[in-house]
Write an enzyme that holds these catalytic residues in place. Structure first.
Site, short mmCIF file in Angstrom:
data_model
loop_
_atom_site.label_atom_id
_atom_site.label_comp_id
_atom_site.label_asym_id
_atom_site.label_seq_id
_atom_site.Cartn_x
_atom_site.Cartn_y
_atom_site.Cartn_z
N GLY A 1 0.84 -1.20 0.00
CA GLY A 1 0.00 0.00 0.00
C GLY A 1 0.88 1.25 0.00
O GLY A 1 1.90 1.30 0.67
N GLU B 1 0.69 -10.31 5.58
CA GLU B 1 1.51 -10.56 6.78
C GLU B 1 1.54 -12.04 7.13
O GLU B 1 1.62 -12.41 8.30
CB GLU B 1 1.01 -9.73 7.97
CG GLU B 1 1.19 -8.24 7.77
CD GLU B 1 2.62 -7.83 7.46
OE1 GLU B 1 3.53 -8.33 8.13
OE2 GLU B 1 2.82 -7.03 6.53
C1 LIG Z 1 -4.49 -5.69 0.37
C2 LIG Z 1 -3.12 -6.28 0.37
C3 LIG Z 1 -2.06 -5.52 0.83
C4 LIG Z 1 -0.77 -6.03 0.81
N1 LIG Z 1 0.24 -5.26 1.26
C5 LIG Z 1 1.52 -5.71 1.24
C6 LIG Z 1 2.62 -4.91 1.69
O1 LIG Z 1 2.45 -3.77 2.10
N2 LIG Z 1 3.86 -5.41 1.62
C7 LIG Z 1 4.07 -6.66 1.15
O2 LIG Z 1 5.22 -7.09 1.11
N3 LIG Z 1 3.07 -7.46 0.73
C8 LIG Z 1 1.80 -7.02 0.77
N4 LIG Z 1 0.77 -7.83 0.33
C9 LIG Z 1 1.09 -9.18 -0.22
C10 LIG Z 1 0.80 -10.29 0.77
O3 LIG Z 1 1.72 -10.27 1.82
C11 LIG Z 1 0.86 -11.66 0.04
O4 LIG Z 1 -0.19 -11.67 -0.89
C12 LIG Z 1 0.72 -12.81 1.02
O5 LIG Z 1 1.92 -13.00 1.74
C13 LIG Z 1 0.37 -14.16 0.37
O6 LIG Z 1 1.30 -14.48 -0.58
P1 LIG Z 1 0.86 -14.85 -2.05
O7 LIG Z 1 0.02 -13.73 -2.56
O8 LIG Z 1 2.12 -15.18 -2.78
O9 LIG Z 1 -0.07 -16.12 -1.92
P2 LIG Z 1 0.33 -17.62 -2.16
O10 LIG Z 1 1.43 -17.98 -1.23
O11 LIG Z 1 0.55 -17.87 -3.60
O12 LIG Z 1 -0.99 -18.33 -1.67
C14 LIG Z 1 -1.96 -18.91 -2.53
C15 LIG Z 1 -2.45 -20.23 -1.94
O13 LIG Z 1 -1.35 -21.14 -1.84
C16 LIG Z 1 -1.32 -21.71 -0.56
N5 LIG Z 1 0.08 -21.96 -0.13
C17 LIG Z 1 1.18 -21.23 -0.43
N6 LIG Z 1 2.26 -21.75 0.19
C18 LIG Z 1 1.86 -22.82 0.88
C19 LIG Z 1 2.51 -23.77 1.71
N7 LIG Z 1 3.81 -23.69 1.99
N8 LIG Z 1 1.78 -24.75 2.25
C20 LIG Z 1 0.45 -24.81 2.00
N9 LIG Z 1 -0.22 -23.96 1.24
C21 LIG Z 1 0.47 -22.97 0.67
C22 LIG Z 1 -1.97 -20.68 0.35
O14 LIG Z 1 -2.52 -21.30 1.51
C23 LIG Z 1 -3.05 -20.10 -0.54
O15 LIG Z 1 -4.21 -20.90 -0.43
C24 LIG Z 1 -0.54 -7.36 0.36
C25 LIG Z 1 -1.62 -8.13 -0.09
C26 LIG Z 1 -2.90 -7.60 -0.08
C27 LIG Z 1 -4.03 -8.47 -0.55
#
Ligand SMILES: Cc1cc2nc3c(=O)[nH]c(=O)nc-3n(C[C@H](O)[C@H](O)[C@H](O)COP(=O)(O)OP(=O)(O)OC[C@H]3O[C@@H](n4cnc5c(N)ncnc54)[C@H](O)[C@@H]3O)c2cc1C
Ligand SMILES: *[C@@H]1O[C@H](CO)[C@@H](O)[C@H](O)[C@H]1NC(C)=O
Ligand SMILES: *[C@@H]1O[C@H](CO)[C@@H](O)[C@H](O)[C@H]1NC(C)=O
Ligand SMILES: CC(=O)N[C@H]1CO[C@H](CO)[C@@H](O)[C@@H]1O
Length: 547
Positions: A64, A307
């Site tokens: 953000g 987070e």
């Molecule tokens: C509104 C918003 C604000 C944000 N702000 C920030 C910010 O300021 N700074 C920042 O750095 N990030 C930010 N983010 C990003 C956020 O931290 C990530 O989206 C989050 O960590 C999840 O990672 P991903 O999107 O890669 O999901 P993924 O890890 O790809 O998750 C997708 C699916 O895969 C599953 N999965 C993934 N790994 C595993 C595992 N090891 N075991 C089992 N299941 C698994 C999950 O359970 C989930 O169902 C923000 C996201 C949003 C939506």
């Protein structure tokens, strides 16, 4: 209104001059921190780090304030120095010119486009092409890089993730605030709204008098209270243990990590689903943004993801639980919230209870119920740990054994967190001196504990904690408790003490003047600027003239 829920922009303000607008990019690839592709390579000849995100998949997405506002970012990247990868470190990276706000050379940055909510936030993307920053821009409290490139290790790798633990701990309180706001709106509105009839010919009752409406809302009200207590416990535990960590005592760091990860996931999942239930409990008007609930939901629900994605958080907690269980088996004495696992190793839980004999003697006894939740958690942790261990014995690789049991591991973590929440609620009661407040909060606490049992009946019966007959008693008792809570329901939400401004809800107004204000609100709709909209002249009228 309340401060924005994305709080991490503010978290680093303490050490940053005001003219800098910051955002924190904690992950480059979301969940998998170690797989993060952005690199920071140290060049001793100029004493600079070179930041580089080589691939499309390494573009940082989501922070953000990144899209249009920030001129600096705190970036986590893989540190390379003296030819070796040293793992994740944080760096302060200028991304825009201070005078013109244009992106600096090598920096590609922008807004990611419309989202589920957060319309007012410029969540952004960021890509580096060999961007150079001075050595002193690395955050060197724990690990350090000396001018010649020598790497000095931190006392513990886990210290790098301290900020994440802090924010997770605070999110537990956010869960309480968001759910309690939704409950306030839904319960106040249910006292204002009259609909249908209970007895033929009599006036329409308040919808809060329908048992089904109470059954939707009062367990959520109890949950909101539980989470308030848990949020304050998590905050204090965070401060207590991090004070120890500051003093160099890391003995409880693993417990803090596991507790904050688990409770963050447990409370955000429950609160997020609960807010949506509150919305539907308001009928059609719940769908209007004048109810305030849609905004609460879209602002809160990403807490399940950011987070630390919730499932991944639950698996981290499970890792700690399995480790603790194994340590207890080999004779270690556990402290903290997992101390119950000391007993499991001594007296294995009976898998097949003798009919009619159960651990819970009295379903109204909160002490008995805490014990039941504890035993349920112990059973599920033990079963998951045993299953992982037996897969390992059969020669499965560690990662495969873990993945093949991860559904059960998540369930074990949830049961552990559920136990913690019930226990903290019960413990809180002993601090309440006012007799009538104590009486009603005890009823809420009992409702919370019994309702959780009905949602997980199988676990409690299977572990011999309750009999089928007792489950019937639990269900009956819940219905009695709904009637006990009914006369106090509005007072219980008023006690959260949200001002109308904080709630931002026409349905949840303190004075209950819902209908007049909803009419006023509708009149302000942009479509009402004119009596007849231009689309009538453009589209509808030509159609009519053709008929
Ligand atoms: C509104 C918003 C604000 C944000 N702000 C920030 C910010 O300021 N700074 C920042 O750095 N990030 C930010 N983010 C990003 C956020 O931290 C990530 O989206 C989050 O960590 C999840 O990672 P991903 O999107 O890669 O999901 P993924 O890890 O790809 O998750 C997708 C699916 O895969 C599953 N999965 C993934 N790994 C595993 C595992 N090891 N075991 C089992 N299941 C698994 C999950 O359970 C989930 O169902 C923000 C996201 C949003 C939506
Ligand atoms: C969190 O705990 C600290 C110290 O224990 C306290 O000063 C602070 O007010 C608490 N914050 C909240 C939101 O409860
Ligand atoms: C570290 O803290 C724990 C918990 O507060 C305490 O039991 C232990 O004695 C401390 N260890 C040291 C070396 O001070
Ligand atoms: C903003 C605005 O002009 N609202 C109008 C919407 O329609 C009502 C009813 O005709 C008007 O009273 C409002 O002024």
């Amino acid at each position: 209104m309340d401060p924005p829920l994305v709080c991490w922009e503010g978290c680093c303000r303490s050490f940053i001059p005001r003219a800098y607008v910051f955002c924190i990019l904690s992950f480059s690839l979301g969940t998998h921190l170690r797989g993060l592709e952005t690199t920071a390579t140290y060049d001793p000849s100029t004493q600079e780090f070179i930041l580089h995100s080589p691939t499309v998949s390494s573009i940082k997405w989501w922070p953000g304030g990144l899209g249009k506002t920030s001129n600096h970012a705190v970036v986590l990247a893989q540190l390379y120095t003296q030819g070796e990868c040293r793992g994740l470190q944080a760096f302060i990276v200028p991304i825009r010119k201070m005078e013109t706000h244009e992106p600096l050379p090598g920096v590609e940055v922008g807004d990611i486009g419309p989202k589920f909510g957060f319309d007012e936030t410029d969540n952004g993307f960021l890509k580096f092409d060999r961007v150079r920053i001075p050595r002193k821009n690395m955050l060197m409290k724990h690990a350090q890089v000396e001018p010649d490139g020598t790497y000095v290790k931190p006392v513990s790798d886990k210290l790098t993730y301290g900020t994440m633990v802090f924010i997770r701990s605070m999110i537990v309180g956010d869960s309480a605030r968001s759910l309690s706001r939704a409950c306030t709106i839904a319960i106040r509105y249910s006292a204002v709204r009259h609909q249908s009839e209970i007895r033929a010919g009599e006036p329409e009752p308040q919808i809060l008098d329908f048992q089904t409406q109470q059954y939707k809302l009062f367990p959520l009200l109890a949950t909101a209270y539980a989470f308030c207590f848990v949020g304050s416990y998590m905050n204090h535990t965070y401060h207590r243990i991090s004070a120890d960590i500051q003093q160099g005592n890391l003995s409880q760091m693993a417990e803090l990590h596991a507790l904050s990860a688990g409770l963050k996931a447990f409370t955000t999942w429950v609160a997020s689903a609960g807010i949506e239930e509150c919305r539907m409990a308001c009928g059609g008007h719940g769908y209007s943004r004048c109810s305030g609930i849609p905004d609460i939901y879209v602002n809160f629900t990403p807490a399940c993801t950011y987070e630390g994605e919730n499932t991944v958080m639950m698996l981290q907690t499970a890792r700690f639980l399995v480790k603790s269980y194994t340590a207890a088996l080999s004779g270690d004495h556990l402290g903290g919230m997992v101390s119950y696992l000391n007993d499991v190793s001594q007296q294995p839980i009976q898998p097949h209870p003798v009919a009619g004999r159960s651990l819970v003697k009295d379903i109204n006894d909160l002490g008995n119920l805490v014990e039941a939740y504890k035993q349920r958690a112990a059973c599920l942790v033990e079963a998951a740990a045993k299953s992982v261990n037996s897969d390992l014995k059969r020669g499965k690789r560690k990662e495969d054994a873990w993945n093949k049991n991860s559904v059960d591991l998540v369930r074990a973590s949830e049961a552990h967190c559920h136990y913690v929440v019930v226990r903290l609620f019960v413990e809180k009661l002993s601090e309440i001196m006012d007799v009538s407040a104590h009486r009603i909060l005890s009823a809420l606490c009992l409702l919370y504990a019994l309702h959780g049992i009905t949602k997980n009946t199988g676990d409690f019966i299977k572990a011999g904690l309750l009999t089928a007959v007792q489950i019937d008693q639990v269900q009956q008792r819940i219905k009695d408790l709904l009637s006990v809570i009914r006369p106090n329901a509005v007072a219980l939400v008023d006690a959260f003490d949200y001002s109308d401004r904080q709630l931002g809800s026409v349905l949840g107004r303190y004075d209950g003047n819902v209908y007049e204000n909803m009419f006023e609100w509708a009149k302000k709709s942009p479509l009402n600027k004119t009596q007849v909209h231009e689309s009538f002249h453009k589209y509808l009228k030509p159609l009519q003239s053709k008929l």
